[in-house]
Write an enzyme that holds these catalytic residues in place. Structure first.
Site, PDB file in Angstrom:
ATOM      1  N   SER A 118     -76.968 -38.736 -48.007  1.00 30.73           N
ATOM      2  CA  SER A 118     -76.737 -38.182 -46.675  1.00 30.73           C
ATOM      3  C   SER A 118     -77.212 -36.731 -46.526  1.00 30.73           C
ATOM      4  O   SER A 118     -78.388 -36.439 -46.718  1.00 30.73           O
ATOM      5  CB  SER A 118     -75.249 -38.325 -46.368  1.00 30.73           C
ATOM      6  OG  SER A 118     -74.958 -37.949 -45.069  1.00 30.73           O
ATOM      7  N   ASP A 166     -78.734 -35.898 -39.649  1.00 31.81           N
ATOM      8  CA  ASP A 166     -78.592 -35.537 -41.062  1.00 31.81           C
ATOM      9  C   ASP A 166     -79.571 -36.385 -41.885  1.00 31.81           C
ATOM     10  O   ASP A 166     -80.383 -37.140 -41.336  1.00 31.81           O
ATOM     11  CB  ASP A 166     -77.137 -35.672 -41.541  1.00 31.81           C
ATOM     12  CG  ASP A 166     -76.694 -37.111 -41.663  1.00 31.81           C
ATOM     13  OD1 ASP A 166     -77.318 -37.984 -41.038  1.00 31.81           O
ATOM     14  OD2 ASP A 166     -75.712 -37.371 -42.398  1.00 31.81           O
ATOM     15  N   GLU A 213     -66.176 -37.909 -35.696  1.00 31.96           N
ATOM     16  CA  GLU A 213     -65.752 -36.737 -36.455  1.00 31.96           C
ATOM     17  C   GLU A 213     -66.455 -35.534 -35.822  1.00 31.96           C
ATOM     18  O   GLU A 213     -67.547 -35.681 -35.253  1.00 31.96           O
ATOM     19  CB  GLU A 213     -66.182 -36.867 -37.920  1.00 31.96           C
ATOM     20  CG  GLU A 213     -65.467 -37.986 -38.640  1.00 31.96           C
ATOM     21  CD  GLU A 213     -65.740 -37.961 -40.146  1.00 31.96           C
ATOM     22  OE1 GLU A 213     -64.780 -38.018 -40.908  1.00 31.96           O
ATOM     23  OE2 GLU A 213     -66.916 -37.875 -40.544  1.00 31.96           O
ATOM     24  N   ALA A 214     -65.849 -34.365 -35.950  1.00 34.02           N
ATOM     25  CA  ALA A 214     -66.440 -33.169 -35.355  1.00 34.02           C
ATOM     26  C   ALA A 214     -67.869 -32.954 -35.856  1.00 34.02           C
ATOM     27  O   ALA A 214     -68.733 -32.442 -35.147  1.00 34.02           O
ATOM     28  CB  ALA A 214     -65.577 -31.961 -35.672  1.00 34.02           C
ATOM     29  N   THR A 219     -65.354 -35.358 -51.108  1.00 35.70           N
ATOM     30  CA  THR A 219     -66.742 -35.416 -51.571  1.00 35.70           C
ATOM     31  C   THR A 219     -67.152 -34.209 -52.421  1.00 35.70           C
ATOM     32  O   THR A 219     -68.214 -34.201 -53.012  1.00 35.70           O
ATOM     33  CB  THR A 219     -67.719 -35.489 -50.373  1.00 35.70           C
ATOM     34  OG1 THR A 219     -67.541 -34.316 -49.576  1.00 35.70           O
ATOM     35  CG2 THR A 219     -67.463 -36.709 -49.515  1.00 35.70           C
ATOM     36  N   ARG A 266     -60.484 -27.813 -48.537  1.00 33.59           N
ATOM     37  CA  ARG A 266     -61.022 -27.287 -47.286  1.00 33.59           C
ATOM     38  C   ARG A 266     -59.884 -26.693 -46.452  1.00 33.59           C
ATOM     39  O   ARG A 266     -58.798 -27.280 -46.387  1.00 33.59           O
ATOM     40  CB  ARG A 266     -61.669 -28.381 -46.456  1.00 33.59           C
ATOM     41  CG  ARG A 266     -62.890 -28.987 -47.077  1.00 33.59           C
ATOM     42  CD  ARG A 266     -63.712 -29.771 -46.048  1.00 33.59           C
ATOM     43  NE  ARG A 266     -64.614 -30.681 -46.723  1.00 33.59           N
ATOM     44  CZ  ARG A 266     -65.721 -30.314 -47.361  1.00 33.59           C
ATOM     45  NH1 ARG A 266     -66.069 -29.039 -47.418  1.00 33.59           N
ATOM     46  NH2 ARG A 266     -66.491 -31.202 -47.955  1.00 33.59           N
TER      47      ARG A 266
HETATM   48  P1  NG1 Z   1     -64.697 -34.280 -47.185  1.00 36.67           P
HETATM   49  O1  NG1 Z   1     -65.564 -33.651 -48.243  1.00 36.67           O
HETATM   50  O2  NG1 Z   1     -63.692 -35.272 -47.708  1.00 36.67           O
HETATM   51  O3  NG1 Z   1     -64.109 -33.245 -46.254  1.00 36.67           O
HETATM   52  C1  NG1 Z   1     -66.843 -34.809 -45.642  1.00 36.67           C
HETATM   53  C2  NG1 Z   1     -66.581 -34.633 -44.165  1.00 36.67           C
HETATM   54  C3  NG1 Z   1     -66.026 -35.941 -43.625  1.00 36.67           C
HETATM   55  C4  NG1 Z   1     -66.935 -37.123 -43.932  1.00 36.67           C
HETATM   56  C5  NG1 Z   1     -67.296 -37.132 -45.412  1.00 36.67           C
HETATM   57  C6  NG1 Z   1     -68.333 -38.175 -45.750  1.00 36.67           C
HETATM   58  C7  NG1 Z   1     -65.766 -32.674 -42.954  1.00 36.67           C
HETATM   59  C8  NG1 Z   1     -64.731 -31.630 -42.829  1.00 36.67           C
HETATM   60  N1  NG1 Z   1     -65.605 -33.571 -43.925  1.00 36.67           N
HETATM   61  O4  NG1 Z   1     -65.646 -35.195 -46.257  1.00 36.67           O
HETATM   62  O5  NG1 Z   1     -65.819 -35.800 -42.254  1.00 36.67           O
HETATM   63  O6  NG1 Z   1     -68.069 -37.106 -43.105  1.00 36.67           O
HETATM   64  O7  NG1 Z   1     -67.797 -35.850 -45.849  1.00 36.67           O
HETATM   65  O8  NG1 Z   1     -69.638 -37.765 -45.595  1.00 36.67           O
HETATM   66  O9  NG1 Z   1     -66.733 -32.691 -42.173  1.00 36.67           O
HETATM   67 ZN    ZN Z   2     -75.084 -39.100 -43.273  1.00 35.42          ZN
END
Ligand code: NG1
Ligand code: ZN
Length: 551
Positions: free
Chosen positions: A74, A289, A385-386, A514, A519
């Site tokens: 991604s 992305d 998601e934002a 991830t 966060r």
């Molecule tokens: P994590 O690393 O668990 O916050 C991030 C994104 C998720 C989702 C995943 C998968 C934020 C704050 N978090 O997850 O929304 O998209 O990656 O790609 O954007």
């Molecule tokens: Zn992606």
């Protein structure tokens, strides 16, 4: 219960032989997380091998339905890669199977055939069933090696497979759903890349009847697979009436260019346009992305200020348009429309949904599979998601109402037809940047809006998103919607105290799924307050995690 043919000896031998070509990275523990497995590409061979084995088992368990395997990382840097499994309706892998994926990925290579056999027994897989898998990859250099590994696992287990080569993640999800619904009343489309473009272009043309898109759209493709695929889509769209799209950052030749200083994640997290952007004042811009499942819009206003239109904005735009069409079609009383967000949604967007659109809204845990499941509880479930990952789902009930309502006027007829076309334009299997982009273009055209009017619907609260490196992020446990820390004990109370000190202050901390960080999100009435709230909470998290807070 299905008959349980045992794993044949020659298959076990083939698995063991194939597995021994690879070396397991020492001391590394793998976990199938929110985005499947994702890490440095050179650590992935044995993980991909395990995923290949599991994909075959999953298909057999589901009586030979097609399962998808997508090789991508991604928005991560070019040197990373990853892998995700796709379930028959184009959805993310069922939760319980994430545990099996983790188990197989961590099995020692010498005994992987036995672990495979035990797993098949535990899950009660009928080994006599056929197994079918489709797979694709993004443009990362490591992809071809990993496809070779996947191929080896599928061949050893005698799985029928089709290699779709380069695809965006949502395209593969589309193919999986098409393959499994072919010839049924739920037929989703032609299971080919061309079929995907044609479905989008045909429905786009239908919803665009009588309206015109103003000006051009510049699309930053993150130098990923979305670039060449968008160019293919444009060819088909041109035949369907066209859209003036300028494709930028579509260099898939230089392997290091991927997601570097461009793409949806860069734009969203840095809150600025890619440095290469040449967009003029009020020009409509969008970024995908690296695997084209996220989309954000943005523009530069008359004061030369960068303005972001993120996933929350796409959700509110889509919900308001669908609500408007439902009203025009005379079916709004029959359809329950809901908007699903995560706690990362800007508070102003949730207020707008509740108070202006008058629609129910709820938060789920982070990760689109949670949002997707919540969305399915509504007739029309809008979820984003934002960060720009999301889509809209329509229930069977909604489809029936849209299809079977007898229009009483030409206006009602057109609204019903537009709604029906929207259900085709939207990739209901999964968030899809290309489909979402056409959706946004359609809505802006209908409303006659420039990005400025879109931005004018509400004012975002200033917000921050920080990362804190801690010793062990697993001690940070949260409640169901991620907003309350249940562990470490007492930390939430301290965060609450700080929140009360700032006007419209809201902040929460959760362990990333991830990355090896916690966060911290914060928002407040002014930028200064949001920053100060974030400083306070990152500080608390840093102390609780016995590490220094990092910005
Ligand atoms: P994590 O690393 O668990 O916050 C991030 C994104 C998720 C989702 C995943 C998968 C934020 C704050 N978090 O997850 O929304 O998209 O990656 O790609 O954007
Ligand atoms: Zn992606």
């Amino acid at each position: 219960m299905a008959s349980q043919a045992a794993v044949k000896e020659h298959i076990k031998t083939a698995i063991s032989k194939a597995a021994l070509q690879y070396t397991k990275p020492e001391g590394k523990v793998f976990e199938y997380g929110t985005a499947g497995f994702r890490m440095k590409a050179d650590l992935l061979n044995t993980v991909i091998f395990a995923v290949g084995l599991l994909a075959g088992l999953r298909s057999k368990k589901l009586s030979g339905q097609w399962i998808g395997v997508m090789i991508t990382a991604s928005h991560n840097p070019a040197e990373d890669n990853g892998v995700k499994l796709v379930d028959p309706m184009g959805e993310m892998l069922e939760g319980a199977w994430e545990v099996y994926a983790t188990k197989l990925a961590n099995a020692p290579l010498e005994s992987i055939a036995e672990v495979y056999e035990q797993l098949a027994k535990e899950i009660e897989v009928d080994m006599g069933n056929p197994a079918r898998v489709v797979f694709a990859r993004d443009t990362r250099a490591s992809g071809s090696r990993l496809v070779g590994v996947l191929n080896a696992a599928l061949t050893a287990t005698e799985v029928e497979f089709i290699d779709f080569k380069y695809m965006t993640t949502p395209q593969l999800h589309y193919i999986v759903r098409c393959k499994n619904t072919l010839g049924t009343q739920y037929e989703y489309g032609e299971p080919s890349e061309q079929g995907y473009y044609e479905k989008l272009a045909t429905s786009f043309k239908k919803v665009m009847r009588g309206v015109k898109v103003q000006g051009s759209l510049t699309v930053d493709c993150a130098n990923g697979v979305g670039g060449p695929k968008l160019r293919e889509l444009i060819k088909v769209l041109d035949a369907a009436g066209g859209l003036d799209i300028k494709v930028v950052n579509d260099d898939v030749i230089n392997p290091d260019a991927l997601n570097f200083n461009c793409g949806a994640d860069y734009v969203k997290t840095k809150q600025r346009a890619p440095p290469s952007s040449k967009a003029g004042v009020l020009d409509r811009c969008a970024s995908l992305d690296g695997d084209a499942d996220r989309l954000v819009y943005y523009f530069v206003d008359e004061t030369n200020t960068f303005r972001l239109l993120d996933g929350d904005r796409i959700a509110t735009l889509a919900a308001s348009f669908i609500g408007y069409l439902a009203q025009k079609a005379g079916i709004s009383q029959k359809l329950n429309i809901g908007v699903i967000q995560t706690a990362y949604a800007n508070g102003a967007s949730s207020d707008y949904i509740k108070n202006v659109l008058k629609l129910p809204t709820e938060y789920t845990r982070t990760g689109v599979k949670h949002l997707h499941h919540a969305a399915l509880r509504y007739d029309v479930g809008v979820y984003f998601e934002a960060n720009g990952h999301g889509t809209v789902t329509f229930s069977e009930n909604a489809m029936k109402i849209i299809r079977n309502t007898e229009p009483q006027s030409p206006a009602q007829k057109q609204a019903l037809e537009s709604l029906l076309a929207l259900t085709e334009l939207i990739n209901q299997a999964v968030g899809d940047a290309l489909s979402d982009m056409l959706l946004v273009e359609v809505i802006l055209a209908h409303k006659g809006w420039s990005p400025k009017e879109w931005l004018g619907t509400y004012t975002d609260l200033p917000s921050t998103l920080d990362r804190v490196v801690v010793k062990d992020r697993s001690i940070f446990k949260t409640s169901d919607d991620d907003t309350i820390l249940t562990s470490p004990a007492g930390l939430q109370g301290e965060i609450d105290t700080f929140m009360l000190m700032f006007n419209k202050g809201r902040s929460f901390a959760r362990a990333s799924g991830t990355e090896d960080v916690v966060r911290v999100y914060a928002e407040a009435a002014t930028r200064g307050e949001a920053i100060n709230l974030s400083k306070a909470v990152t500080g608390l998290v840093g102390i609780a995690g016995k590490a220094d807070a990092q910005h």
